[in-house]
Design an enzyme around this catalytic site. Structure first.
Site, PDB file in Angstrom:
ATOM      1  N   GLY A 206       0.796  -1.230   0.000  1.00 53.96           N
ATOM      2  CA  GLY A 206       0.000   0.000   0.000  1.00 53.96           C
ATOM      3  C   GLY A 206       0.821   1.270   0.000  1.00 53.96           C
ATOM      4  N   ASP A 319      10.053   6.762  -7.380  1.00 52.38           N
ATOM      5  CA  ASP A 319       9.306   5.543  -7.056  1.00 52.38           C
ATOM      6  C   ASP A 319      10.192   4.300  -7.168  1.00 52.38           C
ATOM      7  OD1 ASP A 319       7.256   3.872  -6.307  1.00 52.38           O
ATOM      8  OD2 ASP A 319       6.229   3.906  -8.247  1.00 52.38           O
ATOM      9  N   ASP A 321      11.267   1.711  -5.354  1.00 55.54           N
ATOM     10  CA  ASP A 321      11.218   0.743  -4.247  1.00 55.54           C
ATOM     11  C   ASP A 321      12.461  -0.151  -4.268  1.00 55.54           C
ATOM     12  OD1 ASP A 321       7.871   0.346  -3.698  1.00 55.54           O
ATOM     13  OD2 ASP A 321       8.502   1.111  -5.642  1.00 55.54           O
TER      14      ASP A 321
END
Lengths: 578, 156
Positions: A206, A319, A321
């Protein structure tokens, strides 16, 4: 006149209206932590844990299928399922799991809360479990699940509404059910659990909803939570100095743990990757390095404490990750950890202390910034001014997505699926609202000018040894075997086997849908199988929007050499499936 | 363009157009437009409800069933239509399925988590597209121990 009613036939379990057997042999009863510790060396016929072994190498010593006979590999069976009614993420579901195989029984999770036990020799469905997924649950990246864990007679799986459940491995009935996340906060569950000692360890998903990432450990037997480890510190905790001192940014800091970690029993450390900070692209609201986002954290499984960390992309604005696997290997007596990051760099760390050993680029195009040999990060292109568009490589899906690399101790090569796709990002600040996506930008990923590779990297030098080029990014996990083979599926549906030494394509089979999962291998009575879930979907707009309209699919294929696999006459003559 | 909230409620606009009737504005009836009902919690703590399929309406009534919390619920299903239908109902463990012959009734027990909502339907032909899709809405929050350790946040 009062209407008279007849009694409707009794309600039945939907699965009973099928050829499902209803139970599986008790193969999981004796699967213990000790067995998983020796999974590769003692029982290569099985695939006992997510990566095949705790070290994350995704390597099997099985060699019945090898470079000499791979051209004869053929499907032994196919299991497919589809979907029923309306379900969450109906347009984005995908088959992402890594199957677990124990003594001839495959345990597997699918989209939308489905879990199956399958006869790994024949593809016969033995039992199924369905966990209902709320239609309105927040999903950043599709209706997916990456797999199950098996131990002590139970099958462990997380659900999209952030439960971790234990199923009886013989019947598929729920034994315990614990909630470990808040769907109202945009949390969900997609990770394959990891069993270590008497704990089942899971992480939260999430990260695009501005929550606070965490790992949770539960007692295998009771479902009682043993600990929770947050990946974004509260004010005053170690690492909190990397967040604005007077703000609320840490409360929405991200760092979710949505991919399974690896484990070194000698160090007694879990190596778990963490996700992007929130908001993904608007760094101005979270000044600082934003620990422990985009990091590998070394966690003590006995208490959930972070022993050390290494951050791959401090103050991420792309972004990037770092959830992807940390592969454990040894070189010259040194205990190392290898990690291919979304940011396009390949890191080798000393896994005893997190010290950087080497960092080298593995991506084809890197324009977002640069990381020098000492690990110093210099951002170059990033969303900065409101409304101003920038374009960078690799895009938010990274040079390698979550799908896993493999390492063969036989060839001493790493094999990585590589993506080369850029993206256009414009910073768009938004107010945080709980349960609402929190990106801080407008994003469009390139649909052309893209490519992909399988790259083989030397473990001792981190230099590229061979590459295989594809016209689209490669978005599926790699499997390496003792037969000197490397298996990986393509987005266009082909499942291929490569010569592990040279990169030559030796075999391929068109599975009819794109690959975004983790193939495994196992053997039964001396016959080796290679199994791959196939079902294109998930975050396609992020990693390959040019194939948004490609066939969806929902099958698992298991391949074997002709003549050695299950034959119909075997089952018919014996009258049973085992 | 007139939108809901400006002059009429969405329900009024849907009704005026005939989207809440079978073979009127469109071929079928817009799903989840057959009223709303609440499950009742008995003295034994068990939740119960009743859902019908009215004659010729191709709809579940109510088509939005509200549970105050997650847990087990008993639902009595009644078919008042002169066509045969089925019920495919969400439930943890496995979906529940039953025939609903003409003028029949039966009970189904479901186990659902909260919060969130789930669809149920009649999975015959295109009963679903014609209107026989309903929603079970589960209210409530996740247990305190599962929530994030952070101050309360603003919601939309």
């Amino acid at each position: 006149m009062t209407q008279e009613y007849t009694d409707a036939p009794s309600a039945v379990r939907f699965g009973r209206q099928s050829k499902v057997v209803g139970s599986a042999p008790p193969v999981a009863q004796d699967v213990t932590y000790e067995r998983i510790l020796e999974a590769r060396s003692e029982e290569p016929q099985n695939w006992l844990t997510y990566y095949g072994a705790y070290d994350g190498q995704r390597y099997s010593p099985l060699d019945e299928i090898n470079t000499e006979n791979i051209n004869r590999l053929a499907p032994a069976w196919v299991f497919q399922f589809g979907s029923f009614g309306l379900h969450a993420g109906a347009s984005t579901y995908a088959f992402e799991a890594a199957p677990i195989v124990v003594d001839g029984v495959m345990f597997l999770s699918g989209w939308d809360g489905w879990v199956w036990a399958i006869d790994a020799r024949t593809g016969q469905e033995l039992w199924r479990y369905k966990h209902e997924v709320p239609f309105d649950v927040g999903l950043c990246c599709g209706n997916v699940n990456r797999g199950v864990a098996v131990a002590k007679g139970k099958v462990f799986v997380v659900t999209l509404n952030a439960h971790v459940i234990a199923l009886d491995a013989v019947t598929g009935e729920c034994v315990w059910d614990a909630t470990y996340g808040d769907v109202r906060a945009g949390e969900s569950g997609t990770v394959a659990p990891l069993v270590v000692k008497n704990l089942v360890i899971v992480g939260s998903s999430g990260g695009e909803f501005g929550n606070r990432g965490h790992l949770d450990a539960f007692d295998l037997d009771t479902g009682e939570r043993a600990w929770r480890c947050y990946t974004v510190p509260k004010p005053g905790e170690p690492g909190s100095e990397t967040w604005p001192a007077d703000g609320e940014a840490w409360q929405r800091g991200g760092g979710n743990c949505w991919v399974t970690g690896t484990y070194d029993p000698e160090q007694n450390l879990l190596y778990w990757g963490t996700g992007n900070p929130g908001p993904d692209f608007d760094g101005e609201v979270r000044e600082g390095d934003n620990l422990y986002t985009d990091s590998v954290i070394a966690v003590d499984p006995d208490n959930g404490e972070i022993r050390w960390h290494y951050q791959f992309t401090p103050h991420d604005l792309w972004d990037y990750d770092s959830n992807m696997e940390s592969i454990l290997f040894e070189q010259d007596g040194r205990k190392l950890l290898a990690h291919f990051d979304k940011n396009g760099y390949f890191f080798v760390l000393d896994r005893t202390n997190g010290e950087l050993v080497r960092v080298t680029p593995f991506a084809e195009r890197i324009t977002w910034g640069e990381i020098d040999a000492n690990g110093k990060v210099t951002p170059k292109v990033y969303p900065d001014k409101e409304g101003e568009t920038v374009h960078f490589f690799p895009g938010p899906a990274g040079a390698k997505e979550w799908c896993h690399a493999a390492y063969s101790p036989k060839t001493q090569l790493f094999y990585a699926p590589v993506q080369d796709t850029g993206a256009q990002v414009t910073r768009r600040r938004r107010e945080f609202k709980e349960g609402t996506p929190y990106w801080g930008a407008s994003v469009t990923v390139d649909s052309d000018n893209m490519q992909g590779f399988v790259k083989a990297i030397d473990a001792s030098t981190s230099e590229e040894v061979w590459r295989w080029h594809n016209d689209t990014p490669m978005c599926a996990s790699v499997l390496a075997t003792g037969g000197d083979l490397v298996f990986v599926g393509a987005p266009s549906g082909e499942f291929r086997a490569f010569n592990a030494h040279t990169g030559e394509v030796l075999w391929e089979f068109q599975c009819g849908s794109g690959h975004h999962s983790s193939p495994v291998t196992y053997s039964i009575d001396g016959t080796q199988y290679v199994a791959v879930p196939v079902g294109w979907g998930s975050w396609v707009e992020g990693f390959l929007p040019g194939l948004m309209g490609a066939p969806h699919g929902n099958a698992i294929f298991s391949f074997a050499l002709p003549g050695s696999a299950h034959r119909v006459s075997d089952a018919e003559s014996s009258g049973q499936l085992y | 363009m007139t939108t809901a909230n400006e002059k009429q409620s969405l329900s009024e606009m849907v009704s005026e157009l005939g989207l809440d009737k079978s073979n009127n504005a469109t071929i079928g009836r817009l799903i989840a437009h057959g009223g709303l009902g609440h499950a009742e919690e008995g003295p034994d703590g068990r939740m119960r409800a009743q859902i019908r399929i009215p004659l010729d309406e191709m709809i579940w009534d109510p088509s939005i069933l509200v549970m105050p919390r997650g847990g087990e619920i008993e639902i009595e299903l009644i078919n008042d239509d002169t066509n045969t239908h089925c019920a495919l109902m969400p439930s943890n463990g496995d979906k529940q399925w039953m025939w609903l012959p003409v003028y029949s009734k039966g009970t189904v027990t479901l186990d659902l988590d909260g919060p969130g909502y789930y669809w149920f339907s009649s999975n015959l032909g295109n009963d679903e597209g014609q209107g026989l899709f309903g929603a079970i809405v589960v209210l409530g929050d996740v247990p305190e121990e599962a929530r994030l350790d952070r101050p309360p946040q603003t919601r939309p």
